[in-house]
Design a protein around this motif. Structure first.
Motif, short mmCIF file in Angstrom:
data_model
loop_
_atom_site.label_atom_id
_atom_site.label_comp_id
_atom_site.label_asym_id
_atom_site.label_seq_id
_atom_site.Cartn_x
_atom_site.Cartn_y
_atom_site.Cartn_z
N CYS A 215 0.95 -1.21 -0.06
CA CYS A 215 -0.02 -0.02 0.03
C CYS A 215 0.83 1.18 -0.07
CB CYS A 215 -0.89 -0.04 1.10
SG CYS A 215 -2.30 -1.49 0.98
N ALA B 76 -7.33 2.27 4.27
CA ALA B 76 -8.46 1.78 3.44
C ALA B 76 -7.73 0.56 2.69
CB ALA B 76 -8.98 3.06 2.57
N CYS B 77 -6.45 0.96 1.95
CA CYS B 77 -5.74 -0.02 1.32
C CYS B 77 -5.38 -1.38 1.97
CB CYS B 77 -4.63 0.60 0.60
SG CYS B 77 -3.46 -0.29 -0.18
N GLU C 92 -6.84 -2.42 4.77
CA GLU C 92 -8.08 -2.94 5.09
C GLU C 92 -8.80 -3.86 4.00
OE1 GLU C 92 -10.19 -0.35 7.19
OE2 GLU C 92 -9.19 -0.36 8.99
N SER C 93 -8.19 -3.47 2.73
CA SER C 93 -8.82 -4.19 1.49
C SER C 93 -8.13 -5.32 1.29
CB SER C 93 -8.87 -3.06 0.02
OG SER C 93 -7.61 -3.10 -0.08
N ASP C 94 -8.54 -6.30 0.40
CA ASP C 94 -7.64 -7.45 0.10
C ASP C 94 -7.05 -7.26 -1.37
OD1 ASP C 94 -9.91 -7.54 -1.85
OD2 ASP C 94 -10.60 -9.52 -1.26
N LYS C 95 -6.67 -6.06 -1.89
CA LYS C 95 -6.18 -5.98 -3.05
C LYS C 95 -4.69 -6.43 -3.35
CE LYS C 95 -5.71 -1.76 -4.37
NZ LYS C 95 -5.87 -0.29 -4.62
#
Length: 247
Positions: free
Chosen positions: A137, A186-187, A189-192
């Protein structure tokens, strides 16, 4: 070197106490290279096999180096060291300092570059995968320089072995290096970036890695040598010099 489902601190094996310089010199005469680690400061690494055809095939499973990799130094360097690492591993933190020294000596003239890939040992370091995602991130929001700044600061600031309060420390480091905290959180916590971390992990295993740090030295001609554990600077330097002669 840290391994899955084993004690986090390995005992030094006295029967592998020969200096690395002697080992490499003998190996060169025999036409094969061994990597044997035994240090009085508590860091021990498993002896590596001869560079047999099977071992070479295993190393050749290394994913190709691309512009998507996190590279420190000249991408066209004569020698590239690809490190697979766990951010909670104390031996990895020690080896990180060694690699910083390598880049200081060999990176400025474009001889050596350093690539960092993820190898989180989930069974003993439950926080390492989230920390790996955090570096991705940082890279997304600040570029390659931010990746390295984030990684350097994390290993400088934190203890090892799951003692870090990641809910506090991860955004703190993002703020310190000038990354927008809300976007960073936010990054994370995402799964990207889960797949990228997992792909690195699987590639480490495919190349023969069974503990951290696990590194592969790649010469300009494409020849590959395994480097297992947190080897001292002098040993890494000897291998680099071998690689620089392989043009």
């Amino acid at each position: 070197m840290e391994k899955e489902d084993t004690q986090q601190t390995m005992q030094v094996r006295n029967n592998f106490s020969a200096p690395m310089a002697i080992v490499i010199a003998g190996a060169l005469i025999a036409g094969a290279i061994y990597f044997v680690g035994a240090r009085g400061d508590g860091v021990a690494t498993a002896p590596q096999p001869k560079e047999t055809a099977d071992n070479t095939v295993e190393l050749d499973n290394m994913s190709p180096i691309t512009s998507a990799d996190h590279i420190r130094g000249n991408q066209d360097a004569l020698v590239t060291i690809v490190e697979y690492s766990d951010m909670e591993c104390p031996f990895c933190a020690r080896f990180h300092s060694t690699m910083q020294q390598v880049v200081d000596e060999y990176g400025k003239n474009g001889q050596v570059s350093w690539i960092y890939r993820h190898f989180p040992l989930d069974s003993i370091h439950s926080k390492a995968r989230t920390e790996a995602v955090a570096t991705e991130c940082a890279a997304e929001l600040g570029g390659n320089d931010a990746f390295w700044k984030y990684l350097d600061r994390f290993l400088e600031l934190t203890p090892s072995n799951n003692q870090t309060d990641i809910n506090t420390v991860l955004p703190q480091i993002a703020r310190e290096i000038g990354i927008d905290e809300a976007r960073f959180t936010a990054c994370v916590e995402s799964d990207k970036y889960e797949k990228r971390v997992e792909d690195d992990y699987q590639n480490a295993i495919a190349t023969g890695g069974n503990g951290t740090p696990w590194s592969i030295i790649v010469t300009k001609s494409g020849k590959k040598y395994p480097l297992s554990g947190a080897q001292p600077y002098a040993s890494v330097k000897q291998l680099i010099e071998i690689g620089l002669r392989d043009k």
